[in-house]
Design an enzyme around this catalytic site. Structure first.
Site, PDB file in Angstrom:
ATOM      1  N   GLY A   1       0.758  -1.326   0.028  1.00 29.14           N
ATOM      2  CA  GLY A   1      -0.310  -0.559  -0.414  1.00 29.14           C
ATOM      3  C   GLY A   1       1.020   1.104  -0.191  1.00 29.14           C
ATOM      4  O   GLY A   1       0.460   2.726   0.636  1.00 29.14           O
TER       5      GLY A   1
ATOM      6  N   TRP B   1       2.369   2.821  -2.590  1.00 26.78           N
ATOM      7  CA  TRP B   1       2.145   3.708  -3.565  1.00 26.78           C
ATOM      8  C   TRP B   1       0.468   4.369  -3.578  1.00 26.78           C
ATOM      9  O   TRP B   1       0.362   5.642  -3.149  1.00 26.78           O
ATOM     10  CB  TRP B   1       1.970   3.226  -5.152  1.00 26.78           C
ATOM     11  CG  TRP B   1       3.862   3.157  -5.596  1.00 26.78           C
ATOM     12  CD1 TRP B   1       4.625   2.715  -4.756  1.00 26.78           C
ATOM     13  CD2 TRP B   1       3.680   2.953  -7.268  1.00 26.78           C
ATOM     14  NE1 TRP B   1       5.693   2.861  -5.664  1.00 26.78           N
ATOM     15  CE2 TRP B   1       5.087   2.892  -6.802  1.00 26.78           C
ATOM     16  CE3 TRP B   1       2.679   2.850  -8.061  1.00 26.78           C
ATOM     17  CZ2 TRP B   1       5.989   3.166  -8.292  1.00 26.78           C
ATOM     18  CZ3 TRP B   1       3.632   2.620  -9.605  1.00 26.78           C
ATOM     19  CH2 TRP B   1       5.033   2.853  -9.384  1.00 26.78           C
TER      20      TRP B   1
ATOM     21  N   ASP C   1      -5.808  -5.292  -5.565  1.00 21.52           N
ATOM     22  CA  ASP C   1      -4.957  -6.103  -4.875  1.00 21.52           C
ATOM     23  C   ASP C   1      -5.908  -7.409  -5.170  1.00 21.52           C
ATOM     24  O   ASP C   1      -6.216  -7.901  -4.764  1.00 21.52           O
ATOM     25  CB  ASP C   1      -3.962  -5.869  -4.450  1.00 21.52           C
ATOM     26  CG  ASP C   1      -2.595  -6.779  -3.946  1.00 21.52           C
ATOM     27  OD1 ASP C   1      -1.212  -6.342  -4.525  1.00 21.52           O
ATOM     28  OD2 ASP C   1      -2.552  -7.992  -3.769  1.00 21.52           O
TER      29      ASP C   1
ATOM     30  N   ASP D   1       2.960  -1.188  -9.504  1.00 17.62           N
ATOM     31  CA  ASP D   1       4.485  -1.609  -9.205  1.00 17.62           C
ATOM     32  C   ASP D   1       3.969  -3.153  -8.899  1.00 17.62           C
ATOM     33  O   ASP D   1       4.844  -3.226  -7.576  1.00 17.62           O
ATOM     34  CB  ASP D   1       4.295  -0.818  -7.682  1.00 17.62           C
ATOM     35  CG  ASP D   1       6.008  -0.605  -7.421  1.00 17.62           C
ATOM     36  OD1 ASP D   1       6.238  -1.262  -7.823  1.00 17.62           O
ATOM     37  OD2 ASP D   1       6.124  -0.613  -6.445  1.00 17.62           O
TER      38      ASP D   1
ATOM     39  N   LYS E   1       5.623  -1.172 -13.569  1.00 20.75           N
ATOM     40  CA  LYS E   1       7.276  -1.301 -13.295  1.00 20.75           C
ATOM     41  C   LYS E   1       7.498  -2.171 -14.798  1.00 20.75           C
ATOM     42  O   LYS E   1       7.212  -2.932 -14.997  1.00 20.75           O
ATOM     43  CB  LYS E   1       7.238  -2.342 -12.101  1.00 20.75           C
ATOM     44  CG  LYS E   1       9.035  -2.662 -11.956  1.00 20.75           C
ATOM     45  CD  LYS E   1       8.731  -3.582 -10.246  1.00 20.75           C
ATOM     46  CE  LYS E   1       8.805  -2.544  -9.576  1.00 20.75           C
ATOM     47  NZ  LYS E   1       8.797  -3.748  -8.239  1.00 20.75           N
TER      48      LYS E   1
END
Length: 329
Positions: A53, A55, A75, A116, A156
Site C-alpha cells: 500500500g 503507492w 490486489d 508496481d 514496473k
C-alpha cells in the site's frame, strides 16, 4: 523486522519507516512525479497490485487530499485499510474487476493507472522478464477498460533483451512512452518504470480481457524489431542526483549525529506467506536437527530376530594348497 541488516544497509528503507510510508517503493513514485508531474489535474487514480500500500499512500495524500479525489487499490492479497482509498481484493485479469473499479468512480474513467507489481523472482533473468512482461500487459489490459483518453499509465518493467516488443505494444496505445529509473531504485536491479502518457487507443479498438495483448507463442527472432517498426524509448533518470544512493550503505546517524533509535514498520504484513515459518522459528522448530533420541521407539524400524553371525571354520591343509594353485599365474 529490519532491526539489523536492512536498517544498516538500505537508507530508503529506514527513511520510509521514519516518514510513515509502508514500503520504500513510495519514494519511487514520488521521484517519478517530480520528473513527469503525474498527479497534475488527476482526480481519479487506480493502483494495481497495490499491497502493501505504499503507492496507495502517496496517491491518497496527493489526490485524496483534494477532497474530490478518489483512489482505488486492487490486489489479490488483503491490505490494511488506508484513509481515502477504496480497496478491491480481486484479479486484474478479470473483467469483473474492471467493472467494479468503474462502479466506484460512478461510471467515470480514471485519470491515472499505476502498477508496481512484480512476480516472485527466480533469479533467471529470462524467466523473470517474461513473467513481468505478462504482468505489465495484464495491467495494461485493465487500463484500457478504465483509463480515459489522454490519461497516464505507469508500470514496473524489467529491462532485457526483448523489452523492445513491450515498448512497441505500449506505443500503440499511448502517444508518449519513456523508460524511467528513479534514484531510489537500486542500480543493481533490472527494474525500471514505463511512463506512458496520452492514452490514445487505435480507432475501433474494443478492450477485451479474454484476448491477451501478447501471445506467448511469438517468434523470438521477431522481438528485436528493426527498421520502421523499431521503437526507441528514451531512458530517463528521476530524483535528485545528489540524494541518497540506493546501492550505498550509510551510517545510522545520518544528520544530527544523535543516537539511532529503531523505528518499527508503519504497517506489519497481513497474513504473509511466511507467517508459518516465523511461528516455527519463534518456537525453535524451524530447520531443527532431529536426533535419534528425539524419535519415539515406535518409529524406529526394529528386527524381529537378530541377524545371524557369519559362520567360521578352519580350512584343511589340502584346501589351502588347492587355493594357492588356483591363484598362481
Amino acid at each position: 523486522m529490519g532491526r539489523t541488516s536492512k536498517d544498516k544497509r538500505d537508507v530508503y528503507y529506514r527513511l520510509a519507516k521514519e516518514n510513515g510510508w509502508r514500503a520504500r517503493s513510495a519514494f519511487k513514485l514520488l521521484q517519478l512525479d517530480e520528473e513527469f508531474h503525474l498527479f497534475q489535474g488527476v482526480t481519479r487514480a487506480v493502483d494495481l497490485c497495490a499491497a502493501p500500500g505504499s503507492w496507495s499512500q502517496v496517491l491518497s495524500q496527493k489526490i485524496g487530499g483534494q477532497g474530490s479525489g478518489h483512489v482505488v487499490a486492487v490486489d489479490l492479497q488483503a491490505m490494511a485499510p488506508l484513509p481515502g482509498v477504496l480497496q478491491i481484493q480481486g484479479d486484474i485479469t478479470q473483467l469483473s474487476t474492471a467493472k467494479e473499479i468503474i462502479q466506484h468512480f460512478e461510471g467515470c474513467p480514471a485519470d491515472l493507472v499505476v502498477c508496481d507489481g512484480a512476480p516472485d523472482v527466480t533469479g533467471l533473468h529470462d524467466v523473470d522478464e517474461y513473467m513481468q512482461a505478462q504482468l505489465l500487459l495484464a495491467a495494461l489490459n485493465i487500463a484500457t477498460h478504465v483509463l480515459k483518453p489522454g490519461g497516464c499509465f505507469v508500470a514496473k518493467i524489467f529491462r532485457g533483451r526483448d523489452v523492445t516488443l513491450i515498448y512497441s505494444q505500449l506505443r500503440v496505445f499511448f502517444s508518449s512512452v519513456l523508460c524511467a529509473k528513479p534514484r531510489s531504485s537500486r542500480n543493481s536491479s533490472i527494474e525500471a518504470f514505463a511512463v506512458c502518457q496520452g492514452y490514445d487507443p487505435p480507432e475501433g479498438f474494443l478492450p477485451d480481457l479474454t484476448k491477451p495483448l501478447l501471445d506467448h507463442s511469438y517468434d523470438p527472432d521477431f522481438n528485436q524489431l528493426d527498421g520502421p517498426t523499431r521503437i526507441i524509448v528514451p531512458f530517463v533518470t528521476c530524483g535528485d542526483l545528489s540524494a541518497y544512493d540506493s546501492d550505498r550503505s550509510y551510517p545510522l546517524d545520518l544528520e544530527d549525529g544523535s543516537e539511532y533509535k529503531y523505528t518499527p514498520p508503519t504497517q506489519p504484513p497481513i497474513s504473509p506467506p511466511y507467517q508459518e515459518a516465523c511461528t516455527l522459528k519463534k518456537k525453535g522448530r524451524l530447520a531443527k536437527e532431529i536426533r535419534p533420541q528425539d524419535c519415539p521407539i515406535s518409529t524406529v524400524d526394529t528386527l524381529s530376530q537378530p541377524l545371524p553371525l557369519p559362520q567360521r571354520r578352519t580350512l584343511l591343509a589340502s584346501e589351502v594348497e588347492d587355493n594357492e594353485m588356483n591363484c598362481s599365474p
